[in-house]
Design an enzyme around this catalytic site. Structure first.
Site, PDB file in Angstrom:
ATOM      1  CB  SER A 146      -3.036   7.427  -7.087  1.00  0.00           C
ATOM      2  OG  SER A 146      -3.370   6.071  -6.795  1.00  0.00           O
ATOM      3  CB  SER A 190      -5.321   5.602  -3.939  1.00  0.00           C
ATOM      4  OG  SER A 190      -4.027   6.111  -3.752  1.00  0.00           O
ATOM      5  CE  LYS A 250      -5.080   4.086  -9.380  1.00  0.00           C
ATOM      6  NZ  LYS A 250      -4.954   4.000  -7.900  1.00  0.00           N
TER       7      LYS A 250
END
Length: 543
Positions: free
Chosen positions: A223, A247, A145
């Site tokens: 996310s 997330s 990420k």
């Protein structure tokens, strides 16, 4: 057989530690937190690193590949790929190149990656092929990420604020994965500053759900969207994300993955662009419980750079916990476990309700499982609702106040929640911190007085109080989209959560199903079709 770690945890000590963490957040200071374990030897960090290697090279870290996975390296789990690499039947270079080929072919549709490090990944794989083997993660290609620092590689958090930021070192979790032999394929798309599903800083949707690649309106979860789509779309064997408000668990449920959000502090957050100091949890998005256990084993442990990670109980044998137990050729739980079922969990006739009913029935049939109806703690809706949940907002605004004072445009479509945090009064914030401790006490003493793990319908309550959760698939909708569920556990009880999910996955195949490859022609029309989230939508959806 060893007992799960939750049997030995002092719940009052965890509550005291949470209180100290809330105080540190309110004071804006970095302080030493009360220890959950005996005082650590100064050599703890290096000793933890030394033990990690053997833990990742034990026989039960590996799995003989399924026949259908042998034809395509991108179908392999970590445990299967590690088995082939150890046996000399697959090289790290071959594995990495297979995934890079899928990225080149399909990421124009998926748009999972912000940046692909093809040359560096191939070079690392070649070095792994020549060097000594480091365990099951040796040569395994991962997706990272884009809020994790990566040395010398742009780290943007999909934001205007960090669009040119190149960190001088790796985040602790990234450094540990690389030290365990893993190869970083690239940085993945995410919600701007980790707030929503993946979009540009201006709110234009980027990453799609791998199970509906031509329908940008289908929620891929956020996310940690890009990491989820990269793994679900077989462009990485596993990935890492962060969770502040669902997330990791939300994109895992949306895309048929097994995502593990550890207890607060179990994985160091040093070198990760922050969102909320008391709620940021780094963790893996994987294909099954065994892979999640392997990833967390590599990532977890004390870090001098993060006080939240210090003074905790030792990381238990997660890989052993995620290895199904057979008794007379029948799967049973490693430890007898009471699974708490919340009111209304299976109510209705929707596809989700039917999947939950079948899931509980399958789970109840596994020896060692006892289903227990548990009530919600008193004032649950109040303590977990928007009013008290919003006390997280000042924590995210405080580190960014200089930017809020000078350039509001730098926050793009996410600006509203940052302003809300900056404008919240001190009394509201302190009251919210007290409410958090009341919630934690009622969960530890009330809810977990009757069960060992509990089904979840929303990840946020356990995000508020820092308890571990694991998400995993339990079915599909009529439209062919994954249906997932979440189990929550006691502090540092990742081993028990993994043991339950590993047993369930040993008697089901939902986690083995993969989405069809997308039509590559769809990439040409994606940009024109991509919806755009408004500031109001982002404020409503923000983590």
């Amino acid at each position: 057989m060893t007992q799960p770690l939750d049997r030995s945890i002092d719940r009052r000590a965890f509550l005291a530690r949470a209180a100290a963490l809330a105080t540190a957040s309110a004071a804006g200071a970095t302080v030493a937190l009360p220890a959950m374990a005996a005082a650590a030897d100064p050599r703890t960090a290096s000793e933890t690193a030394r033990r990690r290697g053997p833990a990742l090279d034990r026989p039960n870290a590996y799995a003989r590949p399924r026949p259908e996975a042998l034809a395509d390296p991108t179908e392999l789990t970590i445990a299967e790929a590690g088995w082939l690499i150890r046996a000399g039947k697959l090289s790290p270079e071959e594995l990495v190149e297979a995934h890079l080929a899928r990225i080149a072919t399909y990421d124009g549709v998926y748009r999972a990656f912000n940046l692909v490090l093809a040359d560096a990944a191939v070079a690392a794989a070649r070095a792994a092929s020549r060097g000594p083997r480091r365990g099951v993660l040796h040569g395994i290609p991962l997706a990272v990420k884009d809020n994790y620092y990566t040395e010398g590689v742009r780290t943007t958090a999909n934001s205007f604020l960090f669009q040119d930021f190149v960190p001088p070192y790796d985040a602790t979790a990234v450094a540990r994965l690389k030290a365990s032999g893993a190869v970083v394929l690239g940085k993945t798309q995410m919600g701007p500053l980790a707030t929503t599903r993946a979009t540009t800083p201006a709110g234009v949707v980027t990453t799609v759900n791998a199970w509906a690649p031509t329908s940008p309106g289908v929620d891929p979860g956020g996310s940690s969207t890009g990491s989820a789509t990269a793994v679900a779309g077989r462009m990485a064997v596993s990935g890492i994300g962060t969770q502040t408000g669902g997330s990791i668990t939300s994109p895992s449920n949306a895309q048929g993955l097994t995502g593990l959000k550890p207890t607060m502090g179990r994985v160091s957050a040093a070198g990760i662009i922050p969102l909320t100091y008391t709620r940021d949890h780094p963790g893996p998005l994987a294909r099954d419980a065994k892979d999640a256990a392997i990833m967390l084993t590599a990532m977890a442990g004390e870090d001098p750079a993060d006080p939240r990670s210090q003074g905790l109980p030792d990381v238990p044998d997660l890989i052993d916990a995620a290895t199904p137990v057979l008794q007379r050729n029948r799967v049973r739980l490693r430890w007898n476990t009471r699974v708490g079922v919340l009111p209304g969990f299976t109510d209705g006739t929707s596809a989700t309700a039917l999947a939950r009913q079948a899931y509980l029935a399958k789970l109840a049939a596994i020896p060692g499982v006892t289903l227990v109806d548990v009530p919600l703690p008193e004032e649950w809706s109040l303590l977990t609702g928007g009013t008290f949940n919003n006390v997280r907002l000042p924590e995210r605004s405080e580190p960014f106040m200089p930017y809020l004072r000078t350039d509001l445009r730098a926050f793009g479509v996410t600006l509203t929640s940052w302003l809300q945090g900056a404008l919240m009064g001190g009394n509201e914030f302190i009251t919210g911190q007290r409410a958090k401790l009341v919630l934690l006490e009622r969960v530890l003493d009330g809810l977990f007085g009757a069960c060992d793990v509990v089904v979840q319908t929303d990840p946020v309550p356990f995000d508020i109080i820092g308890l571990p959760e694991i998400a995993f698939p339990i079915g599909f909708t009529d439209a062919g989209l994954p249906i997932g569920t979440i189990l929550g556990g006691l502090p540092y009880a990742e081993d028990r959560l993994l043991s339950v999910v590993a047993a369930y996955q040993a008697v089901t195949d939902w986690h083995l199903r993969r989405p069809a490859d997308p039509p590559t022609a769809a990439a040409r029309t994606r940009a024109a079709e991509a919806p755009r989230l408004t500031a109001e939508q982002v404020a409503e959806l923000t983590q």
